[in-house]
Structure formats: C-alpha cells, structure tokens
Design a protein around this motif. Structure first.
Motif, PDB file in Angstrom:
ATOM      1  N   PRO A 221       1.022  -1.073   0.066  1.00 11.53           N
ATOM      2  CA  PRO A 221       0.221  -0.112  -0.132  1.00 11.53           C
ATOM      3  C   PRO A 221       1.068   1.272   0.008  1.00 11.53           C
ATOM      4  N   PHE A 222       0.514   2.364  -0.860  1.00 13.86           N
ATOM      5  CA  PHE A 222       1.384   3.327  -0.886  1.00 13.86           C
ATOM      6  C   PHE A 222       1.492   4.319   0.570  1.00 13.86           C
ATOM      7  N   SER A 223       0.216   4.190   1.088  1.00 12.92           N
ATOM      8  CA  SER A 223       0.167   4.936   2.340  1.00 12.92           C
ATOM      9  C   SER A 223       1.156   4.550   3.528  1.00 12.92           C
ATOM     10  N   ARG A 224       1.731   3.401   3.413  1.00 13.94           N
ATOM     11  CA  ARG A 224       2.931   3.176   4.057  1.00 13.94           C
ATOM     12  C   ARG A 224       4.076   4.210   4.030  1.00 13.94           C
ATOM     13  N   PHE A 225       3.965   4.786   2.808  1.00 14.95           N
ATOM     14  CA  PHE A 225       5.186   5.537   2.453  1.00 14.95           C
ATOM     15  C   PHE A 225       4.890   7.145   2.476  1.00 14.95           C
ATOM     16  N   LYS A 226       4.009   7.338   2.828  1.00 15.26           N
ATOM     17  CA  LYS A 226       3.292   8.734   3.362  1.00 15.26           C
ATOM     18  C   LYS A 226       3.233   9.004   4.814  1.00 15.26           C
ATOM     19  N   LYS A 227       3.797  10.212   4.923  1.00 18.67           N
ATOM     20  CA  LYS A 227       3.746  10.956   6.371  1.00 18.67           C
ATOM     21  C   LYS A 227       2.237  10.456   7.025  1.00 18.67           C
ATOM     22  N   LEU A 228       2.186   9.965   8.196  1.00 15.94           N
ATOM     23  CA  LEU A 228       1.072   9.940   8.942  1.00 15.94           C
ATOM     24  C   LEU A 228       0.603  10.677   9.843  1.00 15.94           C
ATOM     25  N   ALA A 229      -0.528  11.339   9.946  1.00 11.96           N
ATOM     26  CA  ALA A 229      -0.989  12.358  10.809  1.00 11.96           C
ATOM     27  C   ALA A 229      -1.210  11.435  12.045  1.00 11.96           C
ATOM     28  N   PRO A 230      -1.040  12.249  13.287  1.00  3.38           N
ATOM     29  CA  PRO A 230      -1.268  11.813  14.546  1.00  3.38           C
ATOM     30  C   PRO A 230      -2.774  11.165  14.694  1.00  3.38           C
ATOM     31  N   ALA A 231      -2.917  10.044  15.174  1.00  4.62           N
ATOM     32  CA  ALA A 231      -4.108   9.271  15.357  1.00  4.62           C
ATOM     33  C   ALA A 231      -5.118  10.110  16.332  1.00  4.62           C
ATOM     34  N   GLU A 232      -6.459  10.211  15.658  1.00  4.85           N
ATOM     35  CA  GLU A 232      -7.353  11.040  16.421  1.00  4.85           C
ATOM     36  C   GLU A 232      -7.878  10.225  17.568  1.00  4.85           C
ATOM     37  N   PRO A 233      -7.908  10.762  18.768  1.00  8.36           N
ATOM     38  CA  PRO A 233      -8.512   9.977  20.115  1.00  8.36           C
ATOM     39  C   PRO A 233     -10.023   9.489  19.721  1.00  8.36           C
ATOM     40  N   THR A 234     -10.534   8.346  19.966  1.00  9.32           N
ATOM     41  CA  THR A 234     -11.824   8.002  19.846  1.00  9.32           C
ATOM     42  C   THR A 234     -12.629   7.932  21.198  1.00  9.32           C
ATOM     43  N   TYR A 235     -13.827   8.283  21.136  1.00  6.24           N
ATOM     44  CA  TYR A 235     -14.561   8.238  22.185  1.00  6.24           C
ATOM     45  C   TYR A 235     -15.839   7.350  22.257  1.00  6.24           C
ATOM     46  N   SER A 236     -15.964   6.740  23.329  1.00  2.79           N
ATOM     47  CA  SER A 236     -16.841   5.715  23.351  1.00  2.79           C
ATOM     48  C   SER A 236     -18.301   6.371  23.798  1.00  2.79           C
TER      49      SER A 236
ATOM     50  N   LYS B 123     -19.183  17.963  20.510  1.00  5.21           N
ATOM     51  CA  LYS B 123     -18.859  18.201  18.996  1.00  5.21           C
ATOM     52  C   LYS B 123     -17.490  18.464  18.514  1.00  5.21           C
ATOM     53  N   ASN B 124     -17.000  19.522  19.195  1.00  7.26           N
ATOM     54  CA  ASN B 124     -15.816  19.919  18.777  1.00  7.26           C
ATOM     55  C   ASN B 124     -14.596  19.065  19.268  1.00  7.26           C
ATOM     56  N   LYS B 125     -15.090  18.622  20.346  1.00  5.28           N
ATOM     57  CA  LYS B 125     -13.923  17.638  20.965  1.00  5.28           C
ATOM     58  C   LYS B 125     -13.876  16.428  20.507  1.00  5.28           C
ATOM     59  N   THR B 126     -14.977  15.704  20.546  1.00  2.47           N
ATOM     60  CA  THR B 126     -15.257  14.286  20.041  1.00  2.47           C
ATOM     61  C   THR B 126     -15.820  13.898  18.754  1.00  2.47           C
ATOM     62  N   GLY B 127     -16.248  14.965  17.835  1.00  2.00           N
ATOM     63  CA  GLY B 127     -17.141  14.809  16.641  1.00  2.00           C
ATOM     64  C   GLY B 127     -18.320  13.998  16.798  1.00  2.00           C
ATOM     65  N   LYS B 128     -18.590  13.712  18.085  1.00  2.00           N
ATOM     66  CA  LYS B 128     -20.107  13.353  18.097  1.00  2.00           C
ATOM     67  C   LYS B 128     -20.908  14.489  18.390  1.00  2.00           C
ATOM     68  N   LEU B 129     -22.312  14.026  17.949  1.00  2.00           N
ATOM     69  CA  LEU B 129     -23.561  15.117  17.875  1.00  2.00           C
ATOM     70  C   LEU B 129     -24.440  14.397  18.972  1.00  2.00           C
ATOM     71  N   VAL B 130     -24.624  15.187  20.066  1.00  2.00           N
ATOM     72  CA  VAL B 130     -25.594  14.871  21.095  1.00  2.00           C
ATOM     73  C   VAL B 130     -26.833  15.428  20.750  1.00  2.00           C
ATOM     74  N   SER B 131     -28.137  14.854  20.786  1.00  2.00           N
ATOM     75  CA  SER B 131     -29.449  15.430  20.676  1.00  2.00           C
ATOM     76  C   SER B 131     -30.340  14.740  21.396  1.00  2.00           C
ATOM     77  N   ILE B 132     -31.454  15.304  21.993  1.00  2.00           N
ATOM     78  CA  ILE B 132     -32.522  14.626  22.657  1.00  2.00           C
ATOM     79  C   ILE B 132     -33.655  14.500  21.614  1.00  2.00           C
ATOM     80  N   LYS B 133     -34.237  13.144  21.643  1.00  2.00           N
ATOM     81  CA  LYS B 133     -35.307  12.796  20.751  1.00  2.00           C
ATOM     82  C   LYS B 133     -36.589  12.964  21.507  1.00  2.00           C
TER      83      LYS B 133
END
Length: 395
Positions: A337-352, A378-388
């Motif tokens: 895979p060509f991605s092996r030779f591209k500069k990797l960006a720091p992994a984004e933290p994931t939130y449960s 939303k800004n910190k985790t990318g998750k959108l919280v809503s109340i149905k």
C-alpha cells in the motif's frame, strides 16, 4: 596541466565537442560551413578572419599566421577565464566528470591495497571509482529533464534527488567513451542490459558495480535484468550512512533504498524475488537491527530471516517517516500500500458512548447550558448529541 589530463582532454573531450552546439567561442564569430563539420572563424592568435576549425578536433588553424591554437587556450584568450575554469566550462557543456585518477585527486585509502597476481590480458581492467561514477551519473540525471519529472511525480523533490545515490545513463557509448580499458564484468553486462535510463549503482565490494534500473520510463517499464553472477551483497549495504546508526531498514527496491538514504534513513535493498536469495546472504554479518519492509509470509522476509537473527518485520512507518514515495511505480514493483510511505497524521482519539455521556453529565452538573455542552462535545469528540422527543402511545 599534466600529460594525463591533456591526453584525456584530447581523447575524450574534444572528439565530443561541437563549439557551435555548445555555444562556445562566439567572440570569434564562427560561421558553419556547408559540410556542417567545420566552421570559419577569427584567429585568436593574430585576430584575422582567416582561421578554420573542424568540430571534434582540439585546435583552431589559421591560414594567415599559420598558428595552431588549442581550444582551451582560445577560451582563455577570448574571456576572463583561467585554464582551469575554461576546462570546467567545457566539462559542464559536455556533462562529463573527470575520473580522479586523471584529475590527480584519487580517493584516499586507509591502507595500501595488496598486489593481486592476475593472468596477463591484452587490455587492462579499468578501475571504476565509486565517487566519480555516482557524480557522473548524477550529472547526467540533472541534464535529463524527463526522468527528473517522473521522479517528482512519484514524490521525489530536487533536494532528495541531489542527496540520493541515483543517476541516469544516457547510453552505453556515453559511458565507455570516458573509460580506458576493459570494464568489470557486472558493469559491462549492465550497460548492455539497460542501454539508457534511470539507474542505481549497486557496488560489489571494491572490484565491480552493477547498474540497477530501467530502460525507459520508470512508471511504464519494469526494472532491467541484473547480471546475477556478479551480485554478492545487498545494494547500499556499505553506504557511509550506516556508520551513524545502530539499525537499518531493508527493502526490496534499490530505488526506494536510495530515497530513504537521501532522507537520512539508513537503508539497503535486496532486490526482487530472483535476486533476494543471493543478496540476503550478506546480511548475516550485519550486527544491527534489521527492520524488513515486507509481509510476514513473504519470501523476501523468509530469505532474510534465514541468514539473520536480527531481522524484524516493520509493520508500519512509525517512528520512521518514509514519505513521500507513492504512485503507480511503487505499487507495481512491491505490491504494498502506498500509504506506508506517506507521512502519517497523529491518530485522532476515539470516544465511546459512555465517555460522551459522562462528559455531558459533568457539564450539566456544572450548570453549563445544554446547547453549549453539545457544541463542546462536538468540537472535542466529533459526536453530535441530541434529545429525541418521547413518542406518545395512543390509547
């Protein structure tokens, strides 16, 4: 200027020099004759327009004063150049690097070589100096714009090209014209195989060198066959960069190894599946950690591990940054895979979900308005919280 250098100029430089094509001695107003093999010009000695010069020769002849003026002396007489700078000008025009044994600047050796008894031959074996060879190949590469553009398409830069042990072979004749004597076996066979194209010098000790590379475009053609009987070590195994590190990256492709060295990463190459079983034997004596860029079940890794207990699989690029190096060329040759030779960006933290609920609960307990808490999450985790809304059941 000593006799050796004078002979080199007369035998190697002047036969290839056309002063009209090289745009030299224009002050003497050269006028090409109908035969296109000679020209009339002003004599640099008596300054009468009665001189003539045949392209490929080393002098200007005058019918008036009968003088025979050397081309280098003519350059000095018509400019502010010295004899040395005039020679440099001609060398640059012809894209030629003078071999060190001719220039009088041979590479210093730590100890005198032991005399070797050989059977007498009709022609002496030419000594190919590694530093000179790489300088000459690099100069030819710089002059070939098409190959440089193709390297840049694969992720190279002008800086990497200048620092990497790669070059270009314009033709077999262009090379043999610079060499006196019989070429080493590997070099001779390489010239016959590649003809012209991008090359990587694969040095075999101090006695021979193989040119690994392409006949034609690197993005559309396959690597030329290498004379296997000459190979005994991995490509770039003795490059000076290895003295500064306690580890080494092992790849299949000599061109990739050259790129890594240009980036300051110690690397060597073992070649494709046909060459690897032979060249990997040389890794048995390497007392370094060998990070092999291959798949775990690949024959390449098996061949290397057979001879070296220091061999380890390199699963990803961290902490090494190999990029940039990608495109059709590399995917075709190594199937990785060509991605092996591209500069990797720091992994984004994931939130449960549980972590997001905990963050929301903590902010609400701190009396943060609900809408503001939603924006923060939303800004910190990318998750959108809503109340149905709660659905009402009809009775």
């Amino acid at each position: 200027m000593d006799k050796k250098l004078r002979n080199f100029i007369a035998e190697k430089l002047y036969p290839s020099l056309n002063i009209s094509e090289a745009d030299l001695l224009q002050e003497l107003r050269p006028a090409i004759r109908k035969d296109k093999k000679s020209c009339d010009l002003v004599c640099p000695d008596c300054w009468n327009a009665a001189a003539f010069h045949y392209f490929g020769t080393g002098s200007i002849s005058c019918s008036s004063c009968m003088a025979q003026t050397d081309l280098l002396d003519a350059l000095v007489a018509t400019s502010d150049l010295t004899l040395e700078s005039a020679l440099e000008t001609v060398l640059k025009k012809l894209s030629i690097v003078i071999p060190p044994e001719i220039s009088g600047k041979p590479k210093p050796s730590k100890q005198a070589a032991k005399p070797v008894r050989t059977k007498p031959t009709t022609q002496k074996l030419a000594k190919v100096n590694g530093g000179w060879l790489l300088s000459q190949l690099r100069l030819w590469l710089k002059e070939d714009e098409q190959t440089v553009v193709e390297l840049e398409k694969c992720g190279w830069s002008a800086d990497l090209i200048s620092k990497s042990p790669v070059g270009y072979l314009p033709s077999k004749k262009a090379f043999t014209d610079l060499i006196d004597g019989r070429l080493p076996t590997g070099l001779y066979k390489s010239l016959d195989t590649i003809e012209s194209g991008l090359v990587v010098p694969w040095f075999i000790g101090n006695t021979d060198v193989v040119l690994w590379g392409y006949s034609g475009s690197i993005t559309t053609s396959s690597p030329a066959k290498v004379p296997l009987e000459s190979l005994t070590i991995a490509c770039h195994l003795h490059h000076p960069i290895h003295k500064r590190h306690s580890w080494m990256v092992v790849v299949a492709d000599p061109l990739l190894a050259s790129l890594l060295i240009g980036r300051g990463i110690p690397a060597c190459a073992v070649g494709d599946e046909q060459i690897c079983p032979i060249s990997s034997k040389s890794l048995a004596k390497v007392e370094k950690d060998l990070y092999v860029m291959a798949e775990a079940d690949s024959q390449m890794f098996k061949d290397i591990a057979k001879h070296s207990t220091k061999a380890k699989l390199l699963d990803n690029v961290t902490p090494l940054d190999f990029g940039p190096y990608h495109g059709a060329y590399y995917r075709r040759f190594c199937k990785w895979p060509f991605s092996r030779f591209k500069k990797l960006a720091p992994a984004e933290p994931t939130y449960s979900i549980q972590q997001v609920i905990g963050m929301l609960s903590a902010m609400l307990d701190a009396e943060v308005p609900f809408d503001d808490a939603v924006d923060v999450i939303k800004n910190k985790t990318g998750k959108l919280v809503s109340i149905k809304p709660i659905a009402r059941s009809e009775k």
